[in-house]
Design a protein around this motif. Structure first.
Motif, PDB file in Angstrom:
ATOM      1  N   ASN A 107       0.816  -1.218   0.000  1.00  0.00           N
ATOM      2  CA  ASN A 107       0.000   0.000   0.000  1.00  0.00           C
ATOM      3  C   ASN A 107       0.849   1.269   0.000  1.00  0.00           C
ATOM      4  O   ASN A 107       0.523   2.252  -0.672  1.00  0.00           O
ATOM      5  CB  ASN A 107      -0.923   0.007   1.221  1.00  0.00           C
ATOM      6  N   LYS A 108       1.941   1.257   0.755  1.00  0.00           N
ATOM      7  CA  LYS A 108       2.714   2.474   0.964  1.00  0.00           C
ATOM      8  C   LYS A 108       3.818   2.686  -0.074  1.00  0.00           C
ATOM      9  O   LYS A 108       4.202   3.842  -0.334  1.00  0.00           O
ATOM     10  CB  LYS A 108       3.332   2.460   2.366  1.00  0.00           C
ATOM     11  N   THR A 109       4.351   1.623  -0.650  1.00  0.00           N
ATOM     12  CA  THR A 109       5.504   1.776  -1.543  1.00  0.00           C
ATOM     13  C   THR A 109       5.251   1.279  -2.963  1.00  0.00           C
ATOM     14  O   THR A 109       6.150   1.350  -3.799  1.00  0.00           O
ATOM     15  CB  THR A 109       6.739   1.045  -0.976  1.00  0.00           C
ATOM     16  N   GLY A 110       4.063   0.814  -3.224  1.00  0.00           N
ATOM     17  CA  GLY A 110       3.742   0.364  -4.577  1.00  0.00           C
ATOM     18  C   GLY A 110       2.870   1.377  -5.296  1.00  0.00           C
ATOM     19  O   GLY A 110       1.735   1.625  -4.879  1.00  0.00           O
ATOM     20  N   HIS A 111       3.398   1.971  -6.344  1.00  0.00           N
ATOM     21  CA  HIS A 111       2.551   2.846  -7.165  1.00  0.00           C
ATOM     22  C   HIS A 111       1.448   2.018  -7.794  1.00  0.00           C
ATOM     23  O   HIS A 111       0.282   2.448  -7.891  1.00  0.00           O
ATOM     24  CB  HIS A 111       3.393   3.530  -8.244  1.00  0.00           C
ATOM     25  N   THR A 112       1.829   0.819  -8.233  1.00  0.00           N
ATOM     26  CA  THR A 112       0.904  -0.188  -8.743  1.00  0.00           C
ATOM     27  C   THR A 112       1.421  -1.542  -8.282  1.00  0.00           C
ATOM     28  O   THR A 112       2.629  -1.751  -8.179  1.00  0.00           O
ATOM     29  CB  THR A 112       0.827  -0.163 -10.276  1.00  0.00           C
ATOM     30  N   ASN A 113       0.509  -2.485  -8.032  1.00  0.00           N
ATOM     31  CA  ASN A 113       0.896  -3.827  -7.623  1.00  0.00           C
ATOM     32  C   ASN A 113       0.356  -4.831  -8.630  1.00  0.00           C
ATOM     33  O   ASN A 113      -0.863  -4.964  -8.791  1.00  0.00           O
ATOM     34  CB  ASN A 113       0.356  -4.137  -6.226  1.00  0.00           C
ATOM     35  N   ASN A 125      -5.621 -14.124  -9.696  1.00  0.00           N
ATOM     36  CA  ASN A 125      -6.668 -13.546  -8.855  1.00  0.00           C
ATOM     37  C   ASN A 125      -6.578 -14.082  -7.433  1.00  0.00           C
ATOM     38  O   ASN A 125      -6.817 -13.356  -6.474  1.00  0.00           O
ATOM     39  CB  ASN A 125      -8.049 -13.867  -9.445  1.00  0.00           C
ATOM     40  N   ALA A 126      -6.220 -15.352  -7.312  1.00  0.00           N
ATOM     41  CA  ALA A 126      -6.105 -15.964  -5.989  1.00  0.00           C
ATOM     42  C   ALA A 126      -5.048 -15.258  -5.155  1.00  0.00           C
ATOM     43  O   ALA A 126      -5.240 -15.028  -3.956  1.00  0.00           O
ATOM     44  CB  ALA A 126      -5.774 -17.445  -6.133  1.00  0.00           C
ATOM     45  N   SER A 127      -3.937 -14.912  -5.782  1.00  0.00           N
ATOM     46  CA  SER A 127      -2.877 -14.214  -5.066  1.00  0.00           C
ATOM     47  C   SER A 127      -3.340 -12.824  -4.630  1.00  0.00           C
ATOM     48  O   SER A 127      -3.129 -12.415  -3.481  1.00  0.00           O
ATOM     49  CB  SER A 127      -1.629 -14.102  -5.949  1.00  0.00           C
ATOM     50  N   LYS A 136      -7.506  -5.605   2.845  1.00  0.00           N
ATOM     51  CA  LYS A 136      -6.575  -4.628   3.419  1.00  0.00           C
ATOM     52  C   LYS A 136      -5.763  -3.896   2.356  1.00  0.00           C
ATOM     53  O   LYS A 136      -5.347  -2.762   2.555  1.00  0.00           O
ATOM     54  CB  LYS A 136      -5.640  -5.317   4.407  1.00  0.00           C
ATOM     55  N   ILE A 137      -5.505  -4.549   1.217  1.00  0.00           N
ATOM     56  CA  ILE A 137      -4.756  -3.873   0.160  1.00  0.00           C
ATOM     57  C   ILE A 137      -5.702  -2.968  -0.623  1.00  0.00           C
ATOM     58  O   ILE A 137      -6.906  -3.257  -0.750  1.00  0.00           O
ATOM     59  CB  ILE A 137      -4.074  -4.888  -0.777  1.00  0.00           C
ATOM     60  N   GLN A 138      -5.172  -1.875  -1.144  1.00  0.00           N
ATOM     61  CA  GLN A 138      -5.969  -0.936  -1.929  1.00  0.00           C
ATOM     62  C   GLN A 138      -6.238  -1.536  -3.311  1.00  0.00           C
ATOM     63  O   GLN A 138      -5.356  -1.607  -4.153  1.00  0.00           O
ATOM     64  CB  GLN A 138      -5.225   0.394  -2.047  1.00  0.00           C
ATOM     65  N   ALA A 139      -7.464  -1.985  -3.523  1.00  0.00           N
ATOM     66  CA  ALA A 139      -7.811  -2.724  -4.731  1.00  0.00           C
ATOM     67  C   ALA A 139      -7.563  -1.925  -6.002  1.00  0.00           C
ATOM     68  O   ALA A 139      -7.205  -2.476  -7.046  1.00  0.00           O
ATOM     69  CB  ALA A 139      -9.272  -3.171  -4.673  1.00  0.00           C
ATOM     70  N   GLU A 140      -7.724  -0.594  -5.926  1.00  0.00           N
ATOM     71  CA  GLU A 140      -7.543   0.236  -7.123  1.00  0.00           C
ATOM     72  C   GLU A 140      -6.089   0.281  -7.586  1.00  0.00           C
ATOM     73  O   GLU A 140      -5.799   0.701  -8.712  1.00  0.00           O
ATOM     74  CB  GLU A 140      -8.062   1.648  -6.866  1.00  0.00           C
ATOM     75  N   LYS A 141      -5.168  -0.157  -6.735  1.00  0.00           N
ATOM     76  CA  LYS A 141      -3.754  -0.168  -7.098  1.00  0.00           C
ATOM     77  C   LYS A 141      -3.288  -1.550  -7.533  1.00  0.00           C
ATOM     78  O   LYS A 141      -2.098  -1.815  -7.596  1.00  0.00           O
ATOM     79  CB  LYS A 141      -2.900   0.311  -5.919  1.00  0.00           C
ATOM     80  N   THR A 142      -4.220  -2.450  -7.823  1.00  0.00           N
ATOM     81  CA  THR A 142      -3.858  -3.821  -8.183  1.00  0.00           C
ATOM     82  C   THR A 142      -4.236  -4.138  -9.623  1.00  0.00           C
ATOM     83  O   THR A 142      -5.172  -3.563 -10.175  1.00  0.00           O
ATOM     84  CB  THR A 142      -4.552  -4.836  -7.265  1.00  0.00           C
ATOM     85  N   GLN A 143      -3.495  -5.072 -10.194  1.00  0.00           N
ATOM     86  CA  GLN A 143      -3.772  -5.535 -11.542  1.00  0.00           C
ATOM     87  C   GLN A 143      -3.288  -6.978 -11.669  1.00  0.00           C
ATOM     88  O   GLN A 143      -2.169  -7.304 -11.247  1.00  0.00           O
ATOM     89  CB  GLN A 143      -3.057  -4.655 -12.574  1.00  0.00           C
ATOM     90  N   VAL A 144      -4.103  -7.837 -12.234  1.00  0.00           N
ATOM     91  CA  VAL A 144      -3.735  -9.238 -12.437  1.00  0.00           C
ATOM     92  C   VAL A 144      -3.230  -9.427 -13.859  1.00  0.00           C
ATOM     93  O   VAL A 144      -3.920  -9.071 -14.824  1.00  0.00           O
ATOM     94  CB  VAL A 144      -4.931 -10.180 -12.169  1.00  0.00           C
ATOM     95  N   ILE A 145      -2.018  -9.960 -13.986  1.00  0.00           N
ATOM     96  CA  ILE A 145      -1.433 -10.273 -15.294  1.00  0.00           C
ATOM     97  C   ILE A 145      -0.928 -11.701 -15.238  1.00  0.00           C
ATOM     98  O   ILE A 145       0.044 -12.004 -14.533  1.00  0.00           O
ATOM     99  CB  ILE A 145      -0.267  -9.315 -15.640  1.00  0.00           C
TER     100      ILE A 145
END
Length: 384
Positions: free
Chosen positions: A145-151, A156-158, A165-174
């Motif tokens: 959350n604090k050091t990832g501009h994007t994660n 999806n399981a991961s 708790k993680i900011q969902a808007e900063k996540t992307q599944v590839i």
């Protein structure tokens, strides 16, 4: 863009799944016109492979987190090396004008800290599904959350493991992708290499030996199957991290004490995984903890082999239960053996499932799709 330089950090210099994936990530960055450089803690097969691609590799002790450091002295040791590495990486970023730092694992903190100090964007490429201990999972979530501009997440399981708790808007599944040409139509005669008859059914497991992958569980399943079947042979392939050799000793002790020596062969590390998959009849990955998106499942699918995998983590997004293989429990060897028995008894089913798995691999997990998707996602971060 100001420049096109990306600093990439990875945790080891072996050539297992995550390391092969970082090679593909480096290729994806070049595919979209970026200039990557790789930081590792030591030289090895990975550094040699990356340098052969014309990509610069530098060696710097990164303070990689391993389970063996989860004690007072170990944590103090890691704190020292992480802080030292963070300062050195910051100087590299500033001196050479890197625009982005990408950490290919959550067991390296120094890249994220250095990027924060240098004021550049940082991407976490999350490959681990950490379920415990709780303090460590919470700390990793805090860092994301604090050091990832994007994660970026490999499944999806991961990603779901860190929600809410993680900011969902900063996540992307590839999804990872693999280059599958060496696996398709590979007819390597592994049975001849092993000195066993061609009528044996060869059941393989390929994975780094650790507490996650379930080698002991594999042996327990093999023991049950051998009580009913005399035409089976099992192979293990993979070595372990330095300091964890006792795991190999435990496996060997189990094989000897259960009179499995003539039916199970440990091949150790193999660089020709395509030959192992090509020469196997059934592939099993019995991970006993959440495994984000294990590459060996993709490799087995590419070789048109039916896959047996525990219903944990990313395996549930790769294996279509009852169609490309079977999903089994992670803690019930009897039930697992019963599902594998269905494939032992039905060679036509093995072939059908293998071919469907290969089709699925080509559709969803190809290297071309990964180069495009991953490269494009990094560019979007840089251009934001």
């Amino acid at each position: 863009m100001k420049n096109n330089k990306v600093l990439v950090l990875h945790s080891s210099s072996d050539l297992y799944g995550a390391s092969n994936s970082v090679v593909r990530s480096l290729m994806a960055l070049r595919h979209v016109g970026l200039e990557p450089m790789l930081l590792l803690s030591e030289t090895g097969p990975l550094s040699q492979k990356v340098e052969a691609l014309g990509i610069e590799v530098r060696i710097l002790r990164l303070g990689v987190i391993r389970r063996k450091y989860f004690n007072l002295l170990g944590l103090l040791n890691r704190k020292y090396y992480i802080l030292r590495a963070s300062l050195k990486i910051r100087r590299i970023i500033e001196k050479e004008s890197f625009q982005l730092v990408l950490t290919n694992t959550t067991v390296i903190f120094s890249g994220a800290f250095a990027a924060k100090l240098a004021g550049v964007k940082h991407i976490w490429h999350v490959r681990e599904t950490i379920t415990g201990p709780a303090f460590f999972k919470n700390f990793i979530t805090y860092l994301l959350n604090k050091t990832g501009h994007t994660n970026f997440f490999v499944s999806n399981a991961s990603r779901d493991n860190y929600l809410p708790k993680i900011q969902a808007e900063k996540t992307q599944v590839i999804y990872n992708g693999i280059e599958y040409s060496k696996f398709v139509d590979n007819a390597y005669d592994l049975k001849h290499e092993l000195g066993i008859s061609q009528d044996k059914i060869l059941i393989s497991m390929v994975a780094r030996v650790n507490l996650l992958k379930g080698q002991k569980y594999f042996l327990e399943i093999a023991k049950l199957l051998l009580l009913k079947n005399k035409n089976l042979h099992f192979i293990l392939a993979g070595d372990t991290f330095p300091g964890y050799e006792y795991l190999l000793e435990e496996l060997q002790e189990y094989i000897v004490s259960n009179n499995l020596v003539h039916n199970i062969k440990d091949l150790g590390f193999r660089s020709d995984v395509y030959n192992i998959m090509g020469g196997s009849d059934i592939f099993v990955l019995p991970s006993i903890q959440h495994d984000s998106l294990p590459t060996t499942i993709l490799e087995a699918m590419a070789a048109a082999k039916p896959v047996i995998a525990t219903a944990l983590g990313g395996s549930t997004e790769m294996v279509v239960n009852g169609e490309t293989g079977f999903l089994i429990p992670h803690d019930d060897a009897k039930v697992a053996a019963e599902k594998i028995q269905e494939l032992i008894d039905n060679p036509e089913l093995r072939s059908q499932m293998g071919l469907k798995g290969q089709e699925r691999l080509k559709q969803y997990f190809s290297i071309d799709a990964y180069l495009e998707n991953f490269g494009k996602a990094v560019l979007e971060v840089i251009n934001q």
